[in-house]
Write an enzyme that holds these catalytic residues in place. Structure first.
Site, mmCIF file in Angstrom:
data_model
loop_
_atom_site.group_PDB
_atom_site.id
_atom_site.type_symbol
_atom_site.label_atom_id
_atom_site.label_comp_id
_atom_site.label_asym_id
_atom_site.label_seq_id
_atom_site.Cartn_x
_atom_site.Cartn_y
_atom_site.Cartn_z
ATOM 1 N N SER A 136 0.862 -1.192 0.000
ATOM 2 C CA SER A 136 0.000 0.000 0.000
ATOM 3 C C SER A 136 0.893 1.235 0.000
ATOM 4 O O SER A 136 2.047 1.173 0.465
ATOM 5 C CB SER A 136 -0.861 0.020 1.263
ATOM 6 O OG SER A 136 -1.511 1.277 1.408
ATOM 7 N N TYR A 149 -1.591 -0.455 10.475
ATOM 8 C CA TYR A 149 -1.861 -0.797 9.069
ATOM 9 C C TYR A 149 -0.659 -0.424 8.206
ATOM 10 O O TYR A 149 -0.149 -1.249 7.434
ATOM 11 C CB TYR A 149 -3.127 -0.100 8.551
ATOM 12 C CG TYR A 149 -3.381 -0.435 7.096
ATOM 13 C CD1 TYR A 149 -3.796 -1.714 6.733
ATOM 14 C CD2 TYR A 149 -3.162 0.500 6.081
ATOM 15 C CE1 TYR A 149 -3.994 -2.052 5.392
ATOM 16 C CE2 TYR A 149 -3.359 0.172 4.744
ATOM 17 C CZ TYR A 149 -3.775 -1.101 4.410
ATOM 18 O OH TYR A 149 -3.955 -1.433 3.084
HETATM 19 P P1 NAP Z 1 -11.604 -5.948 0.242
HETATM 20 O O1 NAP Z 1 -12.509 -5.565 -0.854
HETATM 21 O O2 NAP Z 1 -12.088 -5.788 1.648
HETATM 22 O O3 NAP Z 1 -11.139 -7.462 0.016
HETATM 23 C C1 NAP Z 1 -10.350 -8.122 0.968
HETATM 24 C C2 NAP Z 1 -10.334 -9.607 0.667
HETATM 25 O O4 NAP Z 1 -9.493 -10.265 1.629
HETATM 26 C C3 NAP Z 1 -11.702 -10.255 0.744
HETATM 27 O O5 NAP Z 1 -11.826 -11.154 -0.327
HETATM 28 C C4 NAP Z 1 -11.661 -11.018 2.058
HETATM 29 O O6 NAP Z 1 -12.467 -12.178 1.950
HETATM 30 C C5 NAP Z 1 -10.185 -11.399 2.125
HETATM 31 N N1 NAP Z 1 -9.722 -11.702 3.463
HETATM 32 C C6 NAP Z 1 -9.642 -10.854 4.531
HETATM 33 N N2 NAP Z 1 -9.198 -11.510 5.605
HETATM 34 C C7 NAP Z 1 -8.978 -12.798 5.210
HETATM 35 C C8 NAP Z 1 -8.529 -13.967 5.889
HETATM 36 N N3 NAP Z 1 -8.178 -13.937 7.193
HETATM 37 N N4 NAP Z 1 -8.422 -15.131 5.187
HETATM 38 C C9 NAP Z 1 -8.772 -15.157 3.877
HETATM 39 N N5 NAP Z 1 -9.204 -14.085 3.187
HETATM 40 C C10 NAP Z 1 -9.316 -12.931 3.855
HETATM 41 O O7 NAP Z 1 -10.224 -5.141 0.189
HETATM 42 P P2 NAP Z 1 -9.275 -4.756 -1.055
HETATM 43 O O8 NAP Z 1 -9.270 -3.298 -1.152
HETATM 44 O O9 NAP Z 1 -9.540 -5.574 -2.244
HETATM 45 O O10 NAP Z 1 -7.874 -5.161 -0.411
HETATM 46 C C11 NAP Z 1 -6.979 -6.070 -1.046
HETATM 47 C C12 NAP Z 1 -5.573 -5.740 -0.602
HETATM 48 O O11 NAP Z 1 -5.200 -4.462 -1.094
HETATM 49 C C13 NAP Z 1 -5.396 -5.688 0.920
HETATM 50 O O12 NAP Z 1 -4.172 -6.303 1.262
HETATM 51 C C14 NAP Z 1 -5.354 -4.211 1.207
HETATM 52 O O13 NAP Z 1 -4.610 -3.934 2.379
HETATM 53 C C15 NAP Z 1 -4.681 -3.691 -0.042
HETATM 54 N N6 NAP Z 1 -4.919 -2.270 -0.318
HETATM 55 C C16 NAP Z 1 -6.194 -1.782 -0.449
HETATM 56 C C17 NAP Z 1 -6.381 -0.426 -0.684
HETATM 57 C C18 NAP Z 1 -7.760 0.192 -0.827
HETATM 58 O O14 NAP Z 1 -7.865 1.430 -0.754
HETATM 59 N N7 NAP Z 1 -8.813 -0.593 -1.063
HETATM 60 C C19 NAP Z 1 -5.277 0.431 -0.801
HETATM 61 C C20 NAP Z 1 -4.007 -0.099 -0.663
HETATM 62 C C21 NAP Z 1 -3.844 -1.452 -0.431
HETATM 63 P P3 NAP Z 1 -13.332 -12.852 3.115
HETATM 64 O O15 NAP Z 1 -13.870 -11.741 3.981
HETATM 65 O O16 NAP Z 1 -14.391 -13.589 2.355
HETATM 66 O O17 NAP Z 1 -12.392 -13.756 3.824
#
Ligand code: NAP
Length: 252
Positions: A136, A149
């Site tokens: 991130s 985070y």
């Molecule tokens: P999201 O829409 O909330 O998706 C997160 C995914 O992770 C979901 O599929 C969730 O599935 C899964 N997950 C969470 N905890 C888990 C666990 N213990 N075991 C297995 N699966 C798990 O978030 P996103 O934005 O796509 O985030 C993806 C990545 O990008 C993350 O690492 C996040 O830190 C990073 N990121 C996001 C942003 C942003 O602004 N969105 C910015 C920078 C980086 P279940 O709940 O079904 O398990």
């Protein structure tokens, strides 16, 4: 190029978009998340090229068992995308909930490590593979309330760089993708599905879409084998990092 890609966090957001991007282009996809119903819905959409693997990445035994139990046609993983992750709460360090900190560390750090460790030996044995980690911009730049985070994402960045060092001498590649604000379920999870709080970060701006990030993952993975893109920072045009702040003791 096609092959087998394992994507953690495939039930939502960036992982979900990445599963669709690769499946549409002939890849077989192992989709990992805890919500099996979401994975089954994706399998209905994508067909037999998608294999739903429901487990918690932060549970070390479940991770090992799930990778060991993959059907033969999905067992030789060419690419692992570690997208499962979360930010929980947005509090000052002196006020934060320790359960939130534990959950971020267990998922963003331990989960990523367990999945990576599960697939690496086979990649090294085949002298071929790719680990794509979701870091991130929070791992690059600090901000108030970013505390654990941001630190977990700095870990992801540094671990990716150290993997690169360990894997020198093999053709296994690594990359850390570092998105800025991206509209997914991330904010809903952060604020326990409170709609007003979850919508607030997007107010008046155009955030990145999950597909913007899956496109970058696609590009990185499809570089020729002699090319390793180690870090990709992707920002919304409407976002920038802040300036230095001061605790001024006088007003004149
Ligand atoms: P999201 O829409 O909330 O998706 C997160 C995914 O992770 C979901 O599929 C969730 O599935 C899964 N997950 C969470 N905890 C888990 C666990 N213990 N075991 C297995 N699966 C798990 O978030 P996103 O934005 O796509 O985030 C993806 C990545 O990008 C993350 O690492 C996040 O830190 C990073 N990121 C996001 C942003 C942003 O602004 N969105 C910015 C920078 C980086 P279940 O709940 O079904 O398990």
């Amino acid at each position: 190029m096609t092959g087998v890609i394992c994507i953690t966090g495939a039930s939502a957001g960036i992982g979900h978009a990445t599963a669709k991007r690769f499946c549409a282009n002939g890849w077989r996809v192992v989709g990992v998340a805890r919500r099996l119903d979401r994975l089954e819905a994706l399998q209905k959409e994508l067909g037999n090229a998608f294999y739903p693997a429901a487990f918690d990445v932060s549970d070390r035994d479940s991770v090992a068992a799930a990778f060991a139990a993959l059907p033969p046609e999905f067992a030789d993983i060419d690419v692992l995308v570690n997208s499962a992750g979360l930010g929980k709460g947005l509090d000052l360090a002196q006020e934060a909930n320790l359960d939130d900190w534990d959950m971020m560390i267990q998922t963003n750090i331990n989960g990523l490590l367990y999945c990576t460790r599960a697939v690496l030996p086979n990649m090294v044995a085949r002298n071929h593979g790719f680990i794509v980690n979701l870091g991130s911009i929070a791992g690059e730049y600090n901000y108030k309330t970013g505390n654990v985070y941001g630190a977990s994402k700095a870990f992801v960045k540094h671990f990716t760089q150290n993997l690169k060092a360990d894997l020198l001498g093999t053709m296994v590649r690594v990359c850390c993708i570092e998105p800025g604000l991206t509209r997914t379920e991330f904010q809903q999870v952060r604020f326990d599905w409170n709609e007003a709080k979850s919508d607030a970060p997007y107010k008046g701006i155009t955030p990145l879409a999950a597909e913007d990030i899956s496109e970058a993952i696609w590009w990185v993975v499809n570089q020729p084998e002699h090319v390793t893109v180690t870090t990709v920072e992707i920002w919304p045009t409407h976002q920038a990092n802040g300036t230095f702040s001061f605790d001024r003791q006088t007003s004149d």
